[in-house]
Design a protein around this motif. Sequence first.
Motif, PDB file in Angstrom:
ATOM      1  N   LYS A   1       1.473   8.912  -2.498  1.00  0.00           N
ATOM      2  CA  LYS A   1       1.085   8.533  -1.137  1.00  0.00           C
ATOM      3  C   LYS A   1       0.875   7.029  -1.051  1.00  0.00           C
ATOM      4  O   LYS A   1       1.346   6.371  -0.110  1.00  0.00           O
ATOM      5  CB  LYS A   1      -0.186   9.274  -0.728  1.00  0.00           C
ATOM      6  CG  LYS A   1      -0.747   8.889   0.647  1.00  0.00           C
ATOM      7  CD  LYS A   1      -1.980   9.725   0.958  1.00  0.00           C
ATOM      8  CE  LYS A   1      -2.588   9.356   2.316  1.00  0.00           C
ATOM      9  NZ  LYS A   1      -3.221   8.014   2.260  1.00  0.00           N
ATOM     10  N   ARG A   2       0.180   6.466  -2.034  1.00  0.00           N
ATOM     11  CA  ARG A   2      -0.077   5.027  -2.027  1.00  0.00           C
ATOM     12  C   ARG A   2       1.212   4.238  -2.248  1.00  0.00           C
ATOM     13  O   ARG A   2       1.396   3.146  -1.691  1.00  0.00           O
ATOM     14  CB  ARG A   2      -1.098   4.669  -3.099  1.00  0.00           C
ATOM     15  CG  ARG A   2      -2.504   5.245  -2.845  1.00  0.00           C
ATOM     16  CD  ARG A   2      -3.138   4.653  -1.582  1.00  0.00           C
ATOM     17  NE  ARG A   2      -3.084   3.214  -1.577  1.00  0.00           N
ATOM     18  CZ  ARG A   2      -3.922   2.412  -2.256  1.00  0.00           C
ATOM     19  NH1 ARG A   2      -4.898   2.949  -2.984  1.00  0.00           N
ATOM     20  NH2 ARG A   2      -3.805   1.108  -2.193  1.00  0.00           N
TER      21      ARG A   2
ATOM     22  N   LEU B   1       4.190   5.192  -1.233  1.00  0.00           N
ATOM     23  CA  LEU B   1       4.871   5.253   0.055  1.00  0.00           C
ATOM     24  C   LEU B   1       4.280   4.229   1.020  1.00  0.00           C
ATOM     25  O   LEU B   1       5.009   3.505   1.710  1.00  0.00           O
ATOM     26  CB  LEU B   1       4.767   6.656   0.640  1.00  0.00           C
ATOM     27  CG  LEU B   1       5.308   6.855   2.063  1.00  0.00           C
ATOM     28  CD1 LEU B   1       6.794   6.528   2.139  1.00  0.00           C
ATOM     29  CD2 LEU B   1       5.057   8.278   2.538  1.00  0.00           C
ATOM     30  N   GLU B   2       2.953   4.141   1.057  1.00  0.00           N
ATOM     31  CA  GLU B   2       2.295   3.185   1.946  1.00  0.00           C
ATOM     32  C   GLU B   2       2.621   1.745   1.563  1.00  0.00           C
ATOM     33  O   GLU B   2       2.748   0.869   2.427  1.00  0.00           O
ATOM     34  CB  GLU B   2       0.773   3.388   1.897  1.00  0.00           C
ATOM     35  CG  GLU B   2       0.305   4.723   2.467  1.00  0.00           C
ATOM     36  CD  GLU B   2      -1.159   4.992   2.180  1.00  0.00           C
ATOM     37  OE1 GLU B   2      -1.701   5.947   2.764  1.00  0.00           O
ATOM     38  OE2 GLU B   2      -1.764   4.266   1.357  1.00  0.00           O
ATOM     39  N   THR B   3       2.776   1.507   0.268  1.00  0.00           N
ATOM     40  CA  THR B   3       2.980   0.144  -0.227  1.00  0.00           C
ATOM     41  C   THR B   3       4.429  -0.300  -0.148  1.00  0.00           C
ATOM     42  O   THR B   3       4.718  -1.449   0.209  1.00  0.00           O
ATOM     43  CB  THR B   3       2.493   0.038  -1.687  1.00  0.00           C
ATOM     44  OG1 THR B   3       1.112   0.388  -1.740  1.00  0.00           O
ATOM     45  CG2 THR B   3       2.686  -1.360  -2.241  1.00  0.00           C
TER      46      THR B   3
ATOM     47  N   GLY C   1       7.130   1.741   1.305  1.00  0.00           N
ATOM     48  CA  GLY C   1       7.962   2.366   2.326  1.00  0.00           C
ATOM     49  C   GLY C   1       9.015   3.285   1.746  1.00  0.00           C
ATOM     50  O   GLY C   1       9.930   3.707   2.451  1.00  0.00           O
TER      51      GLY C   1
ATOM     52  N   GLU D   1       9.961   6.817  -0.897  1.00  0.00           N
ATOM     53  CA  GLU D   1       9.446   8.078  -1.423  1.00  0.00           C
ATOM     54  C   GLU D   1       9.951   8.311  -2.837  1.00  0.00           C
ATOM     55  O   GLU D   1      11.103   7.979  -3.158  1.00  0.00           O
ATOM     56  CB  GLU D   1       9.874   9.243  -0.523  1.00  0.00           C
ATOM     57  CG  GLU D   1       9.276   9.187   0.879  1.00  0.00           C
ATOM     58  CD  GLU D   1       9.626  10.409   1.689  1.00  0.00           C
ATOM     59  OE1 GLU D   1      10.441  11.226   1.206  1.00  0.00           O
ATOM     60  OE2 GLU D   1       9.089  10.564   2.797  1.00  0.00           O
TER      61      GLU D   1
ATOM     62  N   HIS E   1       6.292  -5.281  -5.286  1.00  0.00           N
ATOM     63  CA  HIS E   1       5.180  -4.672  -4.554  1.00  0.00           C
ATOM     64  C   HIS E   1       3.925  -4.612  -5.412  1.00  0.00           C
ATOM     65  O   HIS E   1       3.937  -4.000  -6.483  1.00  0.00           O
ATOM     66  CB  HIS E   1       5.543  -3.253  -4.116  1.00  0.00           C
ATOM     67  CG  HIS E   1       6.848  -3.151  -3.399  1.00  0.00           C
ATOM     68  ND1 HIS E   1       6.990  -3.452  -2.064  1.00  0.00           N
ATOM     69  CD2 HIS E   1       8.088  -2.777  -3.844  1.00  0.00           C
ATOM     70  CE1 HIS E   1       8.250  -3.266  -1.704  1.00  0.00           C
ATOM     71  NE2 HIS E   1       8.932  -2.861  -2.758  1.00  0.00           N
TER      72      HIS E   1
ATOM     73  N   LEU F   1       0.225  -3.002  -5.928  1.00  0.00           N
ATOM     74  CA  LEU F   1      -0.537  -1.832  -5.495  1.00  0.00           C
ATOM     75  C   LEU F   1      -1.871  -1.838  -6.228  1.00  0.00           C
ATOM     76  O   LEU F   1      -1.910  -1.848  -7.465  1.00  0.00           O
ATOM     77  CB  LEU F   1       0.232  -0.546  -5.820  1.00  0.00           C
ATOM     78  CG  LEU F   1      -0.510   0.778  -5.634  1.00  0.00           C
ATOM     79  CD1 LEU F   1      -0.998   0.942  -4.201  1.00  0.00           C
ATOM     80  CD2 LEU F   1       0.388   1.953  -6.031  1.00  0.00           C
TER      81      LEU F   1
ATOM     82  N   SER G   1     -11.129   4.394  -2.080  1.00  0.00           N
ATOM     83  CA  SER G   1     -10.178   3.631  -1.265  1.00  0.00           C
ATOM     84  C   SER G   1     -10.668   2.203  -1.097  1.00  0.00           C
ATOM     85  O   SER G   1     -11.798   1.882  -1.386  1.00  0.00           O
ATOM     86  CB  SER G   1     -10.019   4.287   0.095  1.00  0.00           C
ATOM     87  OG  SER G   1     -11.254   4.408   0.750  1.00  0.00           O
TER      88      SER G   1
END
Length: 224
Positions: A22-23, A25-27, A29, A31, A214, A216, A224
């Motif tokens: 999930k993180r 994907l957020e970071t 874009g 999958e 990226h 993270l 969080s």
Amino acid sequence: MGYGSECHLLRYLGRHRKLLEKRILETTGTEIASWLDYPFDRSRTWLDGELKGLEFLPPGDDPIHDVWKEMWPQRGNPPNWDAVAQIKANGLTEWLLVEAKANTQELRSSCQASPSGGLPLIRATLSRTKVALGVAADRDWLNGYYQYCNRLAVLEFLNRHNVPARLLFVYFTGDKGDAARICPADAAAWNSELFRQNAHVGLAANHPLADRIHPLFLSVSGES
């Protein structure tokens, strides 16, 4: 509880994978399509080896392996990846090469290659990468932050040869470590160290691979 970047990355991969993905994907874009398994290695403490260099690419007749041999020494210690995944970006498959850090000492490294061995080839490839990324020739990529720089060289090489790839740097926060290690408590503490790294390396904010690198920040406790 264990400590160190290897320990925490394995925890997230094994016990908190949904949160990790999930993180990611957020970071990024992108999958995760699949994570690559690593080889066993009975000589190591945890009995596991690492994927090195371009070992994550399919073997066979792909000429990229031969080209890479002309760019990097095949003896010594090539870039080692903490994790490797295939990802989906805009419907296309790419590679995600992961590096994890849990203390600031892990950022620092210098090239140990011999002048009579692999050093000339490494220096030439790093110089070529600096040109490609618009970095001044006098920036020292062999000392101080060598590991980061050789990862940039691999990333630039892959994308230049039409093998889409990204680098994901996972910076763990809140690691306990020991008295000899400085473990940032939050992203702000990491960013002050990363500012020093970036100033040394000389990458501009808008360099050609900026959208493929990226950072993270992950708490070891899942906060969080």
